[in-house]
Every structure is written in structure tokens, then in C-alpha cells.
Design a protein around this motif. Structure first.
Motif, PDB file in Angstrom:
ATOM      1  N   ALA A   1      -5.415  17.658  -4.478  1.00 54.07           N
ATOM      2  CA  ALA A   1      -3.526  17.609  -3.309  1.00 54.07           C
ATOM      3  C   ALA A   1      -3.645  18.122  -2.247  1.00 54.07           C
ATOM      4  CB  ALA A   1      -3.010  17.891  -4.481  1.00 54.07           C
ATOM      5  N   ALA A   2      -4.073  18.818  -1.442  1.00 57.73           N
ATOM      6  CA  ALA A   2      -4.037  19.556  -0.139  1.00 57.73           C
ATOM      7  C   ALA A   2      -4.589  18.676   0.507  1.00 57.73           C
ATOM      8  CB  ALA A   2      -4.249  21.179   0.328  1.00 57.73           C
ATOM      9  N   THR A   3      -6.336  18.750  -0.235  1.00 61.98           N
ATOM     10  CA  THR A   3      -7.240  18.029   0.686  1.00 61.98           C
ATOM     11  C   THR A   3      -6.667  16.154   0.656  1.00 61.98           C
ATOM     12  OG1 THR A   3      -8.853  19.332  -0.077  1.00 61.98           O
ATOM     13  CG2 THR A   3      -9.842  16.859   0.608  1.00 61.98           C
ATOM     14  N   LYS A   4      -6.392  15.458  -0.105  1.00 64.40           N
ATOM     15  CA  LYS A   4      -6.077  14.130  -0.032  1.00 64.40           C
ATOM     16  C   LYS A   4      -4.806  14.046   0.406  1.00 64.40           C
ATOM     17  CE  LYS A   4      -9.043  12.673  -3.073  1.00 64.40           C
ATOM     18  NZ  LYS A   4      -9.865  11.776  -2.840  1.00 64.40           N
ATOM     19  N   GLY A   5      -4.216  15.288   0.979  1.00 65.37           N
ATOM     20  CA  GLY A   5      -2.969  15.033   1.886  1.00 65.37           C
ATOM     21  C   GLY A   5      -1.289  14.725   1.692  1.00 65.37           C
ATOM     22  N   VAL A   6      -1.808  15.101  -0.224  1.00 68.14           N
ATOM     23  CA  VAL A   6      -0.475  14.571  -0.854  1.00 68.14           C
ATOM     24  C   VAL A   6       0.163  15.903  -0.578  1.00 68.14           C
ATOM     25  CG1 VAL A   6       0.910  14.646  -3.214  1.00 68.14           C
ATOM     26  CG2 VAL A   6      -1.493  13.351  -3.034  1.00 68.14           C
TER      27      VAL A   6
ATOM     28  N   THR B   1       0.872  -1.278  -0.370  1.00 61.63           N
ATOM     29  CA  THR B   1       0.213   0.083  -0.088  1.00 61.63           C
ATOM     30  C   THR B   1       0.621   1.250  -0.636  1.00 61.63           C
ATOM     31  OG1 THR B   1      -0.243  -0.127   2.391  1.00 61.63           O
ATOM     32  CG2 THR B   1      -2.245  -1.278   1.037  1.00 61.63           C
ATOM     33  N   ASN B   2       1.896   1.562   0.756  1.00 66.58           N
ATOM     34  CA  ASN B   2       3.177   2.478   0.627  1.00 66.58           C
ATOM     35  C   ASN B   2       3.363   2.850  -0.703  1.00 66.58           C
ATOM     36  OD1 ASN B   2       2.547   2.404   3.318  1.00 66.58           O
ATOM     37  ND2 ASN B   2       4.861   1.778   4.130  1.00 66.58           N
ATOM     38  N   GLU B   3       3.893   1.462  -1.521  1.00 64.30           N
ATOM     39  CA  GLU B   3       4.148   1.418  -2.896  1.00 64.30           C
ATOM     40  C   GLU B   3       3.165   2.083  -3.874  1.00 64.30           C
ATOM     41  OE1 GLU B   3       6.906   1.736  -6.272  1.00 64.30           O
ATOM     42  OE2 GLU B   3       6.879   1.035  -4.105  1.00 64.30           O
ATOM     43  N   LYS B   4       1.884   2.483  -3.704  1.00 64.69           N
ATOM     44  CA  LYS B   4       0.785   1.847  -4.928  1.00 64.69           C
ATOM     45  C   LYS B   4       0.546   3.878  -4.356  1.00 64.69           C
ATOM     46  CE  LYS B   4      -1.946  -1.742  -4.204  1.00 64.69           C
ATOM     47  NZ  LYS B   4      -3.562  -2.196  -3.910  1.00 64.69           N
ATOM     48  N   SER B   5       0.448   4.286  -2.851  1.00 65.33           N
ATOM     49  CA  SER B   5       0.707   5.777  -2.255  1.00 65.33           C
ATOM     50  C   SER B   5       1.564   6.477  -2.576  1.00 65.33           C
ATOM     51  CB  SER B   5       0.437   5.596  -0.498  1.00 65.33           C
ATOM     52  OG  SER B   5       1.422   5.233  -0.273  1.00 65.33           O
ATOM     53  N   ARG B   6       3.026   6.112  -2.813  1.00 62.54           N
ATOM     54  CA  ARG B   6       3.841   6.499  -3.316  1.00 62.54           C
ATOM     55  C   ARG B   6       4.025   7.219  -4.647  1.00 62.54           C
ATOM     56  NH1 ARG B   6       8.367   6.582  -5.990  1.00 62.54           N
ATOM     57  NH2 ARG B   6       8.086   4.007  -6.440  1.00 62.54           N
ATOM     58  N   GLN B   7       3.192   6.064  -5.342  1.00 58.86           N
ATOM     59  CA  GLN B   7       3.437   5.487  -7.030  1.00 58.86           C
ATOM     60  C   GLN B   7       1.835   6.797  -7.324  1.00 58.86           C
ATOM     61  OE1 GLN B   7       2.128   2.193  -8.591  1.00 58.86           O
ATOM     62  NE2 GLN B   7       4.993   1.443  -8.460  1.00 58.86           N
ATOM     63  N   ARG B   8       1.615   7.095  -6.440  1.00 60.35           N
ATOM     64  CA  ARG B   8      -0.171   8.064  -6.590  1.00 60.35           C
ATOM     65  C   ARG B   8       0.225   8.865  -6.728  1.00 60.35           C
ATOM     66  NH1 ARG B   8      -3.081   5.779  -2.959  1.00 60.35           N
ATOM     67  NH2 ARG B   8      -3.882   4.841  -4.929  1.00 60.35           N
ATOM     68  N   ASN B   9       1.056   9.703  -5.439  1.00 57.77           N
ATOM     69  CA  ASN B   9       1.724  10.587  -4.631  1.00 57.77           C
ATOM     70  C   ASN B   9       2.385  11.620  -5.612  1.00 57.77           C
ATOM     71  OD1 ASN B   9      -0.315  10.219  -2.547  1.00 57.77           O
ATOM     72  ND2 ASN B   9       1.999   9.743  -1.418  1.00 57.77           N
ATOM     73  N   ALA B  10       2.929  11.099  -6.927  1.00 61.75           N
ATOM     74  CA  ALA B  10       4.307  10.975  -7.254  1.00 61.75           C
ATOM     75  C   ALA B  10       3.430  11.743  -8.886  1.00 61.75           C
ATOM     76  CB  ALA B  10       5.095  10.112  -7.838  1.00 61.75           C
ATOM     77  N   ALA B  11       2.537  10.737  -9.151  1.00 60.93           N
ATOM     78  CA  ALA B  11       1.656  11.285  -9.925  1.00 60.93           C
ATOM     79  C   ALA B  11       1.327  12.688 -10.086  1.00 60.93           C
ATOM     80  CB  ALA B  11       0.110  10.245 -10.301  1.00 60.93           C
ATOM     81  N   VAL B  12       0.654  12.956  -9.312  1.00 60.99           N
ATOM     82  CA  VAL B  12      -0.739  14.034  -8.708  1.00 60.99           C
ATOM     83  C   VAL B  12       0.496  14.731  -8.557  1.00 60.99           C
ATOM     84  CG1 VAL B  12      -1.644  14.841  -6.899  1.00 60.99           C
ATOM     85  CG2 VAL B  12      -1.985  13.045  -7.318  1.00 60.99           C
ATOM     86  N   LYS B  13       1.456  14.986  -7.765  1.00 62.16           N
ATOM     87  CA  LYS B  13       2.457  16.489  -7.975  1.00 62.16           C
ATOM     88  C   LYS B  13       2.874  16.079  -8.988  1.00 62.16           C
ATOM     89  CE  LYS B  13       4.374  15.324  -3.605  1.00 62.16           C
ATOM     90  NZ  LYS B  13       5.520  15.402  -2.482  1.00 62.16           N
ATOM     91  N   SER B  14       3.094  15.827 -10.210  1.00 63.03           N
ATOM     92  CA  SER B  14       3.562  15.683 -11.489  1.00 63.03           C
ATOM     93  C   SER B  14       2.596  16.322 -12.096  1.00 63.03           C
ATOM     94  CB  SER B  14       3.917  14.932 -11.945  1.00 63.03           C
ATOM     95  OG  SER B  14       4.375  14.693 -13.698  1.00 63.03           O
ATOM     96  N   GLU B  15       1.054  16.191 -12.453  1.00 63.75           N
ATOM     97  CA  GLU B  15       0.349  16.897 -12.521  1.00 63.75           C
ATOM     98  C   GLU B  15       0.365  18.307 -11.673  1.00 63.75           C
ATOM     99  OE1 GLU B  15      -4.140  16.030 -11.607  1.00 63.75           O
ATOM    100  OE2 GLU B  15      -3.043  13.669 -12.598  1.00 63.75           O
ATOM    101  N   ILE B  16       0.276  18.839 -11.180  1.00 71.90           N
ATOM    102  CA  ILE B  16       0.565  20.048 -10.388  1.00 71.90           C
ATOM    103  C   ILE B  16       2.063  20.842 -10.952  1.00 71.90           C
ATOM    104  CG2 ILE B  16       0.639  21.371  -8.516  1.00 71.90           C
ATOM    105  CD1 ILE B  16      -0.224  18.921  -6.760  1.00 71.90           C
ATOM    106  N   ARG B  17       2.959  19.935 -11.266  1.00 81.99           N
ATOM    107  CA  ARG B  17       4.489  20.742 -11.485  1.00 81.99           C
ATOM    108  C   ARG B  17       3.549  21.374 -13.028  1.00 81.99           C
ATOM    109  NH1 ARG B  17       7.037  16.926  -8.996  1.00 81.99           N
ATOM    110  NH2 ARG B  17       7.090  15.621 -10.189  1.00 81.99           N
ATOM    111  N   THR B  18       3.055  20.234 -13.556  1.00 79.10           N
ATOM    112  CA  THR B  18       2.606  20.584 -14.970  1.00 79.10           C
ATOM    113  C   THR B  18       1.751  21.556 -15.046  1.00 79.10           C
ATOM    114  OG1 THR B  18       3.038  17.929 -15.570  1.00 79.10           O
ATOM    115  CG2 THR B  18       1.430  19.786 -17.823  1.00 79.10           C
ATOM    116  N   ALA B  19       0.426  21.578 -13.847  1.00 80.87           N
ATOM    117  CA  ALA B  19      -0.525  22.939 -14.415  1.00 80.87           C
ATOM    118  C   ALA B  19       0.054  24.512 -13.927  1.00 80.87           C
ATOM    119  CB  ALA B  19      -1.569  22.118 -13.452  1.00 80.87           C
TER     120      ALA B  19
END
Length: 106
Positions: A81-86, A33-51
Motif C-alpha cells: 500500500a505504501a509503494t502504491k501510494g495508498v 479515474t479519481n473515482e476508480k482510484s478512490r474505490q481501489r484505495n478504499a478496498a486496499v485500506k480495508s484489507e490492511i485494517r482486516t490484516a
């Protein structure tokens, strides 16, 4: 989309290099589960940087309409992202403030 990880999969290169393979079933699940959330968090942060990059390019081009639209989209992604805790809520506020200042300066 990331591939589905199961408990029967072989240990990852990361775990192998650390030489810390868990023996407890709950810890094995936690590693997954840590690995799944790490990958999800990385994807969300990437979307934020792109935006944020989209806002910055619109500001450099001095296109107020595009910058405003990009600001709204980036703001939504940052808030989610802030709401989800990323992101921490203060970090999210700082990001939004910085890009808002740039757009308002146009």
C-alpha cells in the motif's frame, strides 16, 4: 468487483448533489479515474485494517505462531500500500511498528 464506468453513464448522485458537472472532456475523464482510484484505495485500506485486526486477535489469544504469520501477511499488505501510494511511507512504518511491538511482547 466494481462495475465499469464509462463517459456515457449518467452523472452520479455525488456529482449531482455537488452540482459540479464538468464540461471539459479531460476533466470528465479525470473524474472517472479519481473515482476508480478512490474505490481501489478504499478496498486496499480495508484489507490492511482486516490484516491488522487478524494480528490483534492472535495477540489477544496469545498465539505466537498465528500472530507471527499474521504479522508477515499484514506487513506485506502495508508495504504494498505504501509503494502504491495508498499510505504514506511513515504511516505504513508506524502501523508496522505498532503491530510488531505487540507480537514481540508475546
Amino acid at each position: 468487483m466494481a462495475r465499469k464506468i464509462s463517459l456515457t453513464d449518467h452523472i452520479s448522485d455525488e456529482q449531482e448533489s455537488l452540482n459540479t458537472v464538468a464540461n471539459i472532456k479531460s476533466q470528465k475523464k479525470r473524474i472517472l479515474t479519481n473515482e476508480k482510484s478512490r474505490q481501489r484505495n478504499a478496498a486496499v485500506k480495508s484489507e490492511i485494517r482486516t490484516a491488522i485486526r487478524a494480528v490483534n486477535t492472535a495477540v489477544v489469544a496469545e498465539d505466537k505462531d498465528a500472530a507471527t504469520a499474521a504479522l508477515l501477511a499484514a506487513g506485506r499488505k502495508i508495504d504494498k500500500a505504501a509503494t502504491k501510494g495508498v499510505l504514506h511511507k511513515n504511516n505504513a512504518a508506524n502501523h508496522k511498528s505498532a503491530i510488531s511491538k505487540k507480537v514481540n511482547a508475546l
